[in-house]
Write an enzyme that holds these catalytic residues in place. Structure first.
Site, PDB file in Angstrom:
ATOM      1  CG  ASN A   1      -0.249  -0.089   2.515  1.00 20.86           C
ATOM      2  OD1 ASN A   1       0.554   0.769   2.828  1.00 20.86           O
ATOM      3  ND2 ASN A   1      -0.521  -1.134   3.283  1.00 20.86           N
TER       4      ASN A   1
ATOM      5  CE  LYS B   1       9.669 -12.358 -13.653  1.00 20.68           C
ATOM      6  NZ  LYS B   1      10.441 -11.987 -14.819  1.00 20.68           N
TER       7      LYS B   1
ATOM      8  CG  PHE C   1      -2.705   5.455  13.651  1.00 19.66           C
ATOM      9  CD1 PHE C   1      -1.936   5.405  14.792  1.00 19.66           C
ATOM     10  CD2 PHE C   1      -2.640   6.595  12.849  1.00 19.66           C
ATOM     11  CE1 PHE C   1      -1.118   6.468  15.154  1.00 19.66           C
ATOM     12  CE2 PHE C   1      -1.822   7.664  13.187  1.00 19.66           C
ATOM     13  CZ  PHE C   1      -1.063   7.596  14.337  1.00 19.66           C
TER      14      PHE C   1
ATOM     15  CE  LYS D   1     -10.972   0.555  11.687  1.00 22.31           C
ATOM     16  NZ  LYS D   1     -10.325   1.243  10.591  1.00 22.31           N
TER      17      LYS D   1
HETATM   18  N1  CTP Z   1      -3.960  -3.339  12.115  1.00 22.04           N
HETATM   19  C1  CTP Z   1      -3.245  -4.462  12.474  1.00 22.04           C
HETATM   20  N2  CTP Z   1      -3.326  -5.585  11.735  1.00 22.04           N
HETATM   21  C2  CTP Z   1      -4.119  -5.639  10.642  1.00 22.04           C
HETATM   22  C3  CTP Z   1      -4.844  -4.491  10.250  1.00 22.04           C
HETATM   23  C4  CTP Z   1      -4.733  -3.353  11.011  1.00 22.04           C
HETATM   24  O1  CTP Z   1      -2.523  -4.428  13.473  1.00 22.04           O
HETATM   25  N3  CTP Z   1      -4.185  -6.738   9.931  1.00 22.04           N
HETATM   26  C5  CTP Z   1      -3.896  -2.152  12.979  1.00 22.04           C
HETATM   27  C6  CTP Z   1      -3.336  -0.897  12.328  1.00 22.04           C
HETATM   28  O2  CTP Z   1      -1.951  -0.766  12.581  1.00 22.04           O
HETATM   29  C7  CTP Z   1      -4.124   0.197  13.024  1.00 22.04           C
HETATM   30  C8  CTP Z   1      -5.461  -0.450  13.348  1.00 22.04           C
HETATM   31  O3  CTP Z   1      -5.212  -1.844  13.334  1.00 22.04           O
HETATM   32  O4  CTP Z   1      -3.549   0.555  14.258  1.00 22.04           O
HETATM   33  C9  CTP Z   1      -6.570  -0.114  12.381  1.00 22.04           C
HETATM   34  O5  CTP Z   1      -6.146  -0.317  11.045  1.00 22.04           O
HETATM   35  P1  CTP Z   1      -7.079   0.115   9.820  1.00 22.04           P
HETATM   36  O6  CTP Z   1      -6.359  -0.187   8.560  1.00 22.04           O
HETATM   37  O7  CTP Z   1      -7.585   1.500  10.057  1.00 22.04           O
HETATM   38  O8  CTP Z   1      -8.346  -0.808  10.003  1.00 22.04           O
HETATM   39  P2  CTP Z   1      -8.587  -2.317   9.774  1.00 22.04           P
HETATM   40  O9  CTP Z   1      -8.551  -3.023  11.076  1.00 22.04           O
HETATM   41  O10 CTP Z   1      -7.685  -2.852   8.710  1.00 22.04           O
HETATM   42  O11 CTP Z   1     -10.098  -2.311   9.286  1.00 22.04           O
HETATM   43  P3  CTP Z   1     -10.708  -1.640   7.942  1.00 22.04           P
HETATM   44  O12 CTP Z   1      -9.639  -1.799   6.870  1.00 22.04           O
HETATM   45  O13 CTP Z   1     -11.902  -2.445   7.695  1.00 22.04           O
HETATM   46  O14 CTP Z   1     -11.020  -0.219   8.263  1.00 22.04           O
END
Ligand code: CTP
Length: 412
Positions: free
Chosen positions: A216, A303, A338, A352
């Site tokens: 990402n 690959k 976050f 969350k």
């Molecule tokens: N996070 C994590 N592991 C994951 C996904 C997210 O530890 N597999 C943590 C991120 O570091 C952040 C928090 O969870 O502190 C929220 O991440 P975010 O991307 O906002 O949300 P998601 O849990 O992935 O949910 P969604 O994508 O549905 O909003």
């Protein structure tokens, strides 16, 4: 939920700091010009004192133009200038500190304006050595450094590398940006002294095959700034980082990972190392990483070839939720997550908070934050919601670190 609008900026300890920069005569003088520029940019007042030898390398006019202040040179030209400089200073930095100037400061000599000003200091004094490797290694220099440390002087560097004399080794002055970072840290209050923290940052990188991946757009900037801010408040910080182009903040222990699964095992290893070193759990976990939610289940060991495979059929499987899993398994650790959202930031962050067992969720608008130098945060805790105006990621990080200190104080 209560909404509070917080002040728009969180002071950088360098803003409004009064810094006296003592420049002694070495080739690294030219690099110290950049320090003045960086300190001024951070909002500090910088007053420069030069030895006569320093003027052989850079003119006082250069420092005068950069600092916007009169430069003090040589012997005792300005009456009690050394007392006046010392009285108002929040921090004194001797850079470059030559072997000779180091020795004089260690011995408490006051035979010119520079050394007199140091002796009159009531504020922290940092020496930034710069010299040839043999001069640095010489027993008298090492004795002087030891003596300076015993006297409570800060010693920043030296670094190892190419030296102006054509050799290489230890003795090189640390870089201007590092000097500024040390200065910021020296001026910060230390509410997190004795505390340990783990921060995750950056994207994760989920392999399709050995040369391709799903990832990402996270740059890692916000997470690195959080690690830096926690460290400058005195915490011992381990930064677990996905692939980024960033340098680790000074004093922060960095562990590099690629995938979400690697990040999860690095987190568990760091937590168990801290547990065995300190005899208790890590105090704080701040999960800033943009973890990929999915990985490729049928990733290929070799690959993928266009001709053989045609269009590859990638099967996705869910990655572990690193934060939620860790927070549930370690209820004594203060966990901060976050929420990267594109709409209804506070509402999603509130969900969350419970789902991830966190003490605080920092919500931000992913579209604005990605790739940008700035961020606008929303803090969500059980007590309510606080919104901050847009500011630099460094300032955001300081506000996050201060809130972490408050959460840790409450959890003590
Ligand atoms: N996070 C994590 N592991 C994951 C996904 C997210 O530890 N597999 C943590 C991120 O570091 C952040 C928090 O969870 O502190 C929220 O991440 P975010 O991307 O906002 O949300 P998601 O849990 O992935 O949910 P969604 O994508 O549905 O909003």
């Amino acid at each position: 939920m209560t909404h509070v609008t917080a002040p728009s900026s969180f002071a950088d300890p360098l803003s409004d700091a009064d810094i006296v920069l003592i420049v002694s005569g070495g080739i690294a003088c030219y690099k110290v010009c950049e320090c003045v520029r960086l300190l001024k940019r951070a909002g500090s007042r910088v007053r420069v004192v030069m030895t006569e030898a320093a003027c052989e390398f850079v003119t006082p006019l250069t420092f005068e133009a950069l600092s916007g202040e009169k430069v003090h040179v040589g012997q005792f030209c300005d009456g009690i200038a050394h007392i006046d400089l010392a009285r108002k200073a929040d921090l004194m930095i001797v850079a470059p500190a030559t072997a000779n100037t180091l020795a004089k400061i260690a011995a408490g000599l006051a035979d010119n304006l520079a050394t007199s000003t140091v002796l009159a200091a009531a504020c922290p004094v940092a020496v930034v050595p710069a010299m040839n490797v043999n001069m640095w290694r010489a027993a008298p220099t090492q004795r002087n450094i030891e003596r300076l440390r015993q006297d409570g002087r800060l010693v920043w560097g030296p670094a190892a590398g190419e030296l102006a004399c054509g050799t290489s080794g230890e003795g090189r002055m640390i870089e201007p940006a590092q000097i500024v970072e040390y200065a910021r840290s020296a001026l910060s209050p230390k509410p997190l002294a004795g505390r340990s923290a783990i921060v995750t940052a950056g994207p994760t990188f989920e392999a399709i095959d050995p040369v391709r991946a799903v990832t990402n757009l996270s740059s890692g900037k916000q997470g690195y700034e959080v690690a830096r801010a926690l460290s400058s408040l005195g915490a011992e910080v381990t930064l677990i980082s996905g692939p980024t182009a960033l340098a680790a903040p000074l004093g922060v222990h960095r562990v590099d990972v690629r995938s979400a699964c690697d990040m999860q095992s690095a987190l568990e290893s760091a937590a168990s190392r801290i547990r065995s070193e300190r005899g208790r759990e890590v105090d704080l976990f701040v999960s800033v990483a943009a973890v990929c939610d999915w990985r490729i289940q049928n990733a290929s060991e070799s690959k993928l070839k266009k001709s053989e495979a045609g269009l590859p059929k990638l099967e996705l499987t869910e990655n572990p939720d690193i934060l939620a899993t860790f927070a549930a398994a370690h209820p004594q650790v203060v966990c901060v997550g976050f929420a990267a959202e594109t709409e209804n930031v506070a509402e999603h962050a509130r969900v969350k908070l419970d789902k991830k067992h966190c003490a605080m969720i920092v919500g931000n608008d992913a579209r604005k934050a990605l790739g940008s130098e700035n961020n606008a945060l929303v803090f969500v805790t059980a007590a309510g919601v606080e919104s901050l105006a847009e500011m630099s990621k460094a300032a955001c990080a300081r506000s996050i670190a201060l809130r972490c200190a408050t959460l840790l104080g409450a959890a003590r």
